[in-house]
Design a protein around this motif. Sequence first.
Motif, PDB file in Angstrom:
ATOM      1  N   VAL A 157     -38.037 -63.170  12.413  1.00 35.63           N
ATOM      2  CA  VAL A 157     -39.285 -63.323  13.153  1.00 35.63           C
ATOM      3  C   VAL A 157     -39.113 -63.038  14.643  1.00 35.63           C
ATOM      4  O   VAL A 157     -40.095 -62.866  15.356  1.00 35.63           O
ATOM      5  N   LYS A 158     -37.874 -62.977  15.107  1.00 37.59           N
ATOM      6  CA  LYS A 158     -37.612 -62.658  16.516  1.00 37.59           C
ATOM      7  C   LYS A 158     -37.275 -61.182  16.712  1.00 37.59           C
ATOM      8  O   LYS A 158     -36.968 -60.752  17.822  1.00 37.59           O
ATOM      9  N   SER A 159     -37.326 -60.419  15.633  1.00 39.80           N
ATOM     10  CA  SER A 159     -36.927 -59.011  15.687  1.00 39.80           C
ATOM     11  C   SER A 159     -38.101 -58.116  15.314  1.00 39.80           C
ATOM     12  O   SER A 159     -38.922 -58.466  14.469  1.00 39.80           O
ATOM     13  N   ASN A 160     -38.158 -56.950  15.926  1.00 38.05           N
ATOM     14  CA  ASN A 160     -39.152 -55.944  15.545  1.00 38.05           C
ATOM     15  C   ASN A 160     -38.479 -55.001  14.557  1.00 38.05           C
ATOM     16  O   ASN A 160     -37.937 -53.968  14.932  1.00 38.05           O
ATOM     17  N   ILE A 161     -38.514 -55.366  13.270  1.00 40.53           N
ATOM     18  CA  ILE A 161     -37.696 -54.678  12.279  1.00 40.53           C
ATOM     19  C   ILE A 161     -38.476 -54.492  10.985  1.00 40.53           C
ATOM     20  O   ILE A 161     -39.408 -55.237  10.687  1.00 40.53           O
ATOM     21  N   VAL A 162     -38.087 -53.452  10.220  1.00 39.53           N
ATOM     22  CA  VAL A 162     -38.614 -53.234   8.869  1.00 39.53           C
ATOM     23  C   VAL A 162     -37.443 -53.316   7.895  1.00 39.53           C
ATOM     24  O   VAL A 162     -36.423 -52.642   8.083  1.00 39.53           O
ATOM     25  N   LEU A 163     -37.578 -54.132   6.859  1.00 37.73           N
ATOM     26  CA  LEU A 163     -36.591 -54.188   5.789  1.00 37.73           C
ATOM     27  C   LEU A 163     -37.199 -53.620   4.516  1.00 37.73           C
ATOM     28  O   LEU A 163     -38.334 -53.942   4.167  1.00 37.73           O
ATOM     29  N   ASN A 164     -36.430 -52.793   3.822  1.00 41.51           N
ATOM     30  CA  ASN A 164     -36.866 -52.229   2.546  1.00 41.51           C
ATOM     31  C   ASN A 164     -36.003 -52.817   1.438  1.00 41.51           C
ATOM     32  O   ASN A 164     -34.791 -52.594   1.396  1.00 41.51           O
ATOM     33  N   ILE A 165     -36.643 -53.589   0.539  1.00 46.58           N
ATOM     34  CA  ILE A 165     -35.938 -54.273  -0.544  1.00 46.58           C
ATOM     35  C   ILE A 165     -36.280 -53.605  -1.872  1.00 46.58           C
ATOM     36  O   ILE A 165     -37.449 -53.335  -2.159  1.00 46.58           O
ATOM     37  N   ASN A 166     -35.253 -53.356  -2.694  1.00 46.67           N
ATOM     38  CA  ASN A 166     -35.438 -52.872  -4.054  1.00 46.67           C
ATOM     39  C   ASN A 166     -34.698 -53.797  -5.015  1.00 46.67           C
ATOM     40  O   ASN A 166     -33.573 -54.225  -4.736  1.00 46.67           O
ATOM     41  N   VAL A 167     -35.335 -54.085  -6.153  1.00 44.25           N
ATOM     42  CA  VAL A 167     -34.779 -55.039  -7.111  1.00 44.25           C
ATOM     43  C   VAL A 167     -34.693 -54.377  -8.488  1.00 44.25           C
ATOM     44  O   VAL A 167     -35.704 -53.900  -9.012  1.00 44.25           O
ATOM     45  N   PRO A 168     -33.489 -54.339  -9.084  1.00 40.62           N
ATOM     46  CA  PRO A 168     -33.348 -53.688 -10.391  1.00 40.62           C
ATOM     47  C   PRO A 168     -33.968 -54.503 -11.520  1.00 40.62           C
ATOM     48  O   PRO A 168     -34.180 -55.713 -11.387  1.00 40.62           O
ATOM     49  N   TYR A 169     -34.230 -53.839 -12.622  1.00 42.35           N
ATOM     50  CA  TYR A 169     -34.794 -54.500 -13.808  1.00 42.35           C
ATOM     51  C   TYR A 169     -33.661 -55.174 -14.575  1.00 42.35           C
ATOM     52  O   TYR A 169     -33.013 -54.561 -15.429  1.00 42.35           O
ATOM     53  N   ARG A 170     -33.392 -56.414 -14.221  1.00 41.78           N
ATOM     54  CA  ARG A 170     -32.343 -57.198 -14.875  1.00 41.78           C
ATOM     55  C   ARG A 170     -32.741 -58.662 -14.875  1.00 41.78           C
ATOM     56  O   ARG A 170     -33.500 -59.098 -14.018  1.00 41.78           O
ATOM     57  N   ASP A 171     -32.176 -59.407 -15.829  1.00 40.35           N
ATOM     58  CA  ASP A 171     -32.299 -60.856 -15.771  1.00 40.35           C
ATOM     59  C   ASP A 171     -31.561 -61.353 -14.539  1.00 40.35           C
ATOM     60  O   ASP A 171     -30.609 -60.717 -14.062  1.00 40.35           O
ATOM     61  N   GLU A 172     -31.961 -62.503 -14.038  1.00 45.62           N
ATOM     62  CA  GLU A 172     -31.394 -63.008 -12.792  1.00 45.62           C
ATOM     63  C   GLU A 172     -29.877 -63.160 -12.869  1.00 45.62           C
ATOM     64  O   GLU A 172     -29.159 -62.818 -11.913  1.00 45.62           O
ATOM     65  N   GLU A 173     -29.362 -63.618 -14.006  1.00 43.43           N
ATOM     66  CA  GLU A 173     -27.920 -63.833 -14.134  1.00 43.43           C
ATOM     67  C   GLU A 173     -27.137 -62.526 -14.213  1.00 43.43           C
ATOM     68  O   GLU A 173     -25.908 -62.505 -14.032  1.00 43.43           O
ATOM     69  N   ASP A 174     -27.838 -61.414 -14.448  1.00 40.28           N
ATOM     70  CA  ASP A 174     -27.167 -60.122 -14.558  1.00 40.28           C
ATOM     71  C   ASP A 174     -27.197 -59.319 -13.253  1.00 40.28           C
ATOM     72  O   ASP A 174     -26.598 -58.242 -13.178  1.00 40.28           O
ATOM     73  N   ILE A 175     -27.888 -59.809 -12.250  1.00 41.40           N
ATOM     74  CA  ILE A 175     -27.889 -59.144 -10.946  1.00 41.40           C
ATOM     75  C   ILE A 175     -26.598 -59.512 -10.218  1.00 41.40           C
ATOM     76  O   ILE A 175     -26.228 -60.680 -10.115  1.00 41.40           O
ATOM     77  N   LEU A 176     -25.902 -58.493  -9.708  1.00 41.20           N
ATOM     78  CA  LEU A 176     -24.554 -58.685  -9.171  1.00 41.20           C
ATOM     79  C   LEU A 176     -24.536 -59.227  -7.749  1.00 41.20           C
ATOM     80  O   LEU A 176     -23.488 -59.639  -7.260  1.00 41.20           O
ATOM     81  N   GLY A 177     -25.682 -59.210  -7.070  1.00 43.14           N
ATOM     82  CA  GLY A 177     -25.741 -59.694  -5.698  1.00 43.14           C
ATOM     83  C   GLY A 177     -26.647 -58.827  -4.858  1.00 43.14           C
ATOM     84  O   GLY A 177     -27.480 -58.081  -5.389  1.00 43.14           O
ATOM     85  N   ILE A 178     -26.506 -58.931  -3.556  1.00 41.65           N
ATOM     86  CA  ILE A 178     -27.337 -58.184  -2.607  1.00 41.65           C
ATOM     87  C   ILE A 178     -26.442 -57.261  -1.779  1.00 41.65           C
ATOM     88  O   ILE A 178     -25.399 -57.702  -1.290  1.00 41.65           O
ATOM     89  N   LYS A 179     -26.840 -56.018  -1.631  1.00 36.81           N
ATOM     90  CA  LYS A 179     -26.114 -55.063  -0.808  1.00 36.81           C
ATOM     91  C   LYS A 179     -27.003 -54.583   0.341  1.00 36.81           C
ATOM     92  O   LYS A 179     -28.134 -54.144   0.121  1.00 36.81           O
ATOM     93  N   ILE A 180     -26.494 -54.686   1.557  1.00 34.51           N
ATOM     94  CA  ILE A 180     -27.157 -54.098   2.717  1.00 34.51           C
ATOM     95  C   ILE A 180     -26.615 -52.685   2.848  1.00 34.51           C
ATOM     96  O   ILE A 180     -25.395 -52.498   2.996  1.00 34.51           O
ATOM     97  N   CYS A 181     -27.471 -51.681   2.773  1.00 33.74           N
ATOM     98  CA  CYS A 181     -26.967 -50.315   2.652  1.00 33.74           C
ATOM     99  C   CYS A 181     -27.960 -49.303   3.210  1.00 33.74           C
ATOM    100  O   CYS A 181     -29.106 -49.625   3.517  1.00 33.74           O
ATOM    101  N   LYS A 182     -27.494 -48.062   3.319  1.00 35.26           N
ATOM    102  CA  LYS A 182     -28.343 -46.953   3.769  1.00 35.26           C
ATOM    103  C   LYS A 182     -29.123 -46.391   2.581  1.00 35.26           C
ATOM    104  O   LYS A 182     -28.803 -46.656   1.419  1.00 35.26           O
ATOM    105  N   ILE A 183     -30.146 -45.609   2.889  1.00 31.62           N
ATOM    106  CA  ILE A 183     -30.917 -44.961   1.825  1.00 31.62           C
ATOM    107  C   ILE A 183     -30.147 -43.759   1.294  1.00 31.62           C
ATOM    108  O   ILE A 183     -29.323 -43.169   1.991  1.00 31.62           O
ATOM    109  N   GLY A 184     -30.428 -43.409   0.040  1.00 34.48           N
ATOM    110  CA  GLY A 184     -29.822 -42.237  -0.566  1.00 34.48           C
ATOM    111  C   GLY A 184     -30.647 -40.990  -0.318  1.00 34.48           C
ATOM    112  O   GLY A 184     -31.659 -41.015   0.390  1.00 34.48           O
ATOM    113  N   GLY A 185     -30.226 -39.898  -0.909  1.00 39.55           N
ATOM    114  CA  GLY A 185     -30.940 -38.638  -0.753  1.00 39.55           C
ATOM    115  C   GLY A 185     -32.127 -38.538  -1.687  1.00 39.55           C
ATOM    116  O   GLY A 185     -32.484 -39.484  -2.384  1.00 39.55           O
ATOM    117  N   PRO A 186     -32.754 -37.361  -1.721  1.00 40.68           N
ATOM    118  CA  PRO A 186     -33.950 -37.180  -2.561  1.00 40.68           C
ATOM    119  C   PRO A 186     -33.607 -36.983  -4.028  1.00 40.68           C
ATOM    120  O   PRO A 186     -32.502 -36.565  -4.375  1.00 40.68           O
TER     121      PRO A 186
END
Length: 249
Positions: A157-186
């Motif tokens: 809330v103190k930053s002028n920022i945009v975050l883009n979140i994507n979530v895979p189609y998996r059950d919660e226990e099968d998600i491996l975690g969160i990765k902060i990363c760059k975007i891929g190509g087209p």
Amino acid sequence: MRILLANDDGIMAEGIYTLAKELEKDHEIIIVAPDVQRSAQSHAITLGQDLIVKEVELEGLKSKSYSVSGTPADCVRVGLEVLAERQIDLVLSGINFGFNSGMDILYSGTVSAAIEGNIYKIPSIAISAEVKEGNARFDIAAKYTRQILESSMDKLVKSNIVLNINVPYRDEEDILGIKICKIGGPIYDDYFMEHSETGEKVLKLKGRKDMEAEEATDRFYLNEGYVTVTPLYYNLTNFRLLEEVKTWI
């Protein structure tokens, strides 16, 4: 916290309903979304015609909700300039039906709605969920949005920022975690051509070409089963070449 919630799938979309249901437990939400589905509108805005705004009752939600006869970016502008009675702390866009990863963010109305909030100097988040066999795990995407929001809220809330979140189609226990990363190509669209009875050539989209994802990108980690978070920067100036180009002209 006061949150403006928008999307590009429309006011009646399951994704925006699920996200509102999750977040209004602890936050003040106002929902402003297109009256119909407006995917792949990118950052278009409506000029030369009136926008129709209607208050909509979404059963099971206590938040005020409005439909707008315009684009996702229009919805954020209308929400911030006209409908919000008090200062908005955060703009959320989603949950989109399908990934917005790689260069697809340039076409995405979901991401552009978040960027529109950021243009108003409000931190913003776009959220998208993978689709498999016509279904998306909006429940899991909403939970991860809440988790990311809670862990980063003070700094966000103190930053002028945009975050883009994507979530895979998996059950919660099968998600491996969160990765902060760059975007891929087209990933390029695949078309085929038909000839109509009038002699016109008709191009139809039949899918997307299968391309290997570059390592350490959102597309790579999503394939592995991670939730991805990418900070976006919408200033398109190439600062590295700015001085060089001055010598050309």
